[in-house]
Design a protein around this motif. Structure first.
Motif, PDB file in Angstrom:
ATOM      1  N   ALA A 137      -5.515   1.100  -0.120  1.00 17.69           N
ATOM      2  CA  ALA A 137      -6.212   0.115   0.710  1.00 17.69           C
ATOM      3  C   ALA A 137      -7.541  -0.243   0.051  1.00 17.69           C
ATOM      4  O   ALA A 137      -8.130   0.595  -0.631  1.00 17.69           O
ATOM      5  CB  ALA A 137      -6.434   0.685   2.104  1.00 17.69           C
ATOM      6  N   VAL A 178       0.866  -1.187   0.000  1.00 21.77           N
ATOM      7  CA  VAL A 178       0.000   0.000   0.000  1.00 21.77           C
ATOM      8  C   VAL A 178       0.899   1.233   0.000  1.00 21.77           C
ATOM      9  O   VAL A 178       1.815   1.353   0.802  1.00 21.77           O
ATOM     10  CB  VAL A 178      -0.957   0.002   1.206  1.00 21.77           C
ATOM     11  N   ALA A 207      -5.269  -3.662   1.219  1.00 19.73           N
ATOM     12  CA  ALA A 207      -4.015  -4.242   0.737  1.00 19.73           C
ATOM     13  C   ALA A 207      -4.298  -5.417  -0.202  1.00 19.73           C
ATOM     14  O   ALA A 207      -5.319  -6.100  -0.051  1.00 19.73           O
ATOM     15  CB  ALA A 207      -3.167  -4.716   1.910  1.00 19.73           C
TER      16      ALA A 207
END
Length: 90
Positions: free
Chosen positions: A84, A32, A86
C-alpha cells in the motif's frame, strides 16, 4: 528517485489492453500483496499508454505535485511484493 518504466503501446491492440471496451482502469487495489512482476504486467496490459514510477522499500512518492494521467505509482517491499498504497493513475 524512483525507477521509471514505460509500457509498450504497440504491445496491445483493439482498445486499451485487456480492459473491457470503454472502461479504462485508473487504480489497481487488487494488486496489493501480488508480486511486482505480475502487477507490472497487469497494469501494462490494461493501460499500455502509461509509465510506471516504481518506489522500493525505502522510497516514498512525493506528496502533492502535478496530476499526470499517464503515470502510475507502484510501491513494493523488500520481497518485490506490491504494498500500500495501491497502484493508481496520477
Amino acid at each position: 528517485m524512483p525507477t521509471v518504466t514505460h509500457c509498450e503501446e504497440s504491445a496491445v491492440t483493439d482498445g486499451v489492453g485487456g480492459a473491457m471496451p470503454g472502461l479504462v482502469p485508473t487504480e489497481w487495489p487488487q494488486l496489493v500483496g501480488r508480486t511486482y512482476f505480475v502487477a507490472h504486467n497487469i497494469i501494462c496490459s490494461e493501460r499500455p499508454d502509461v509509465y510506471i514510477e516504481e518506489y522500493g522499500p525505502s522510497e516514498t512518492a512525493p506528496q502533492g505535485g502535478t496530476y499526470d494521467e499517464h503515470r502510475v505509482r507502484l510501491h513494493y517491499d523488500g520481497f518485490y511484493m506490491v504494498r500500500a498504497p495501491a497502484p493508481v493513475v496520477g
